[in-house]
Scaffold this motif. Sequence first.
Motif, PDB file in Angstrom:
ATOM      1  N   PRO A 112       0.839  -1.216   0.000  1.00 14.46           N
ATOM      2  CA  PRO A 112       0.000   0.000   0.000  1.00 14.46           C
ATOM      3  C   PRO A 112       0.870   1.260   0.000  1.00 14.46           C
ATOM      4  N   PRO A 113       0.345   2.343  -0.495  1.00 16.39           N
ATOM      5  CA  PRO A 113       1.122   3.594  -0.522  1.00 16.39           C
ATOM      6  C   PRO A 113       1.453   4.089   0.890  1.00 16.39           C
ATOM      7  N   SER A 116      -1.034   5.412   3.994  1.00 18.02           N
ATOM      8  CA  SER A 116      -2.412   4.934   3.872  1.00 18.02           C
ATOM      9  C   SER A 116      -2.798   4.132   5.122  1.00 18.02           C
ATOM     10  N   ILE A 117      -4.075   3.848   5.246  1.00 13.96           N
ATOM     11  CA  ILE A 117      -4.610   3.151   6.422  1.00 13.96           C
ATOM     12  C   ILE A 117      -4.743   1.659   6.131  1.00 13.96           C
ATOM     13  N   ASN A 118      -4.273   0.853   7.069  1.00 16.42           N
ATOM     14  CA  ASN A 118      -4.425  -0.593   6.959  1.00 16.42           C
ATOM     15  C   ASN A 118      -5.898  -0.922   7.204  1.00 16.42           C
ATOM     16  N   ARG A 124      -2.178   3.479  10.555  1.00 13.89           N
ATOM     17  CA  ARG A 124      -1.565   4.117   9.397  1.00 13.89           C
ATOM     18  C   ARG A 124      -0.213   3.464   9.101  1.00 13.89           C
ATOM     19  N   TYR A 125       0.039   3.208   7.808  1.00 16.37           N
ATOM     20  CA  TYR A 125       1.361   2.746   7.391  1.00 16.37           C
ATOM     21  C   TYR A 125       2.337   3.904   7.526  1.00 16.37           C
ATOM     22  N   GLY A 127       4.606   6.840   6.821  1.00 12.46           N
ATOM     23  CA  GLY A 127       4.443   7.852   5.781  1.00 12.46           C
ATOM     24  C   GLY A 127       5.736   8.184   5.052  1.00 12.46           C
TER      25      GLY A 127
END
Length: 176
Positions: A112-113, A116-118, A124-125, A127
């Motif tokens: 995921p970018p 973004s939210i898991n 949140r992943y 940043g």
Amino acid sequence: MQESAELRDVTALAVPRVGRVEKTGNPTLPYRLLDADGTEVAAVSEFLRDMLANDDSPTSLRSYAYELLAWFRFLRAVEVAWDRAGRAEARDFALWLKTVKKPPRPRRPDTPPPGSINPVTGKRYIGENYAPRTRRHARAVVRSFYEYHRDMHGRPLLNPFPNAKRVDDRDFRLCR
């Protein structure tokens, strides 16, 4: 003492990725900082040796060396020697850390970018920018580096990163 408060556009600042942290294999200095020319930064090595003598772990020394690498890279970009840095450089470094994107790491195509939210955990992943905790750590490391040199050598006279003057809620509750 009034220092000139030159305003820099830190968003346009090109900080070259020069220098590096090197693992030495030496038990009295497990890591060292090398400048752009590959020369050991003696002031940092002295500081790291002192940390090791005070029972800091080699992993802490590595972490501190990387934070100081960022500081020395920044100072090179603004053309200020480490022992001539002032509050303006400290401010600009803090602002630069807040705005600059972290160096990209290799990622799998299905990852995921950043930021973004898991969908499963709701967390949140990591940043693209440095987190507040990372920025606070960087400032604390650089502040301790300058405090060490002031205590040992009496210079530089000014620590560009003074202790925080902010009162947090916990301190406020204790005062009531």
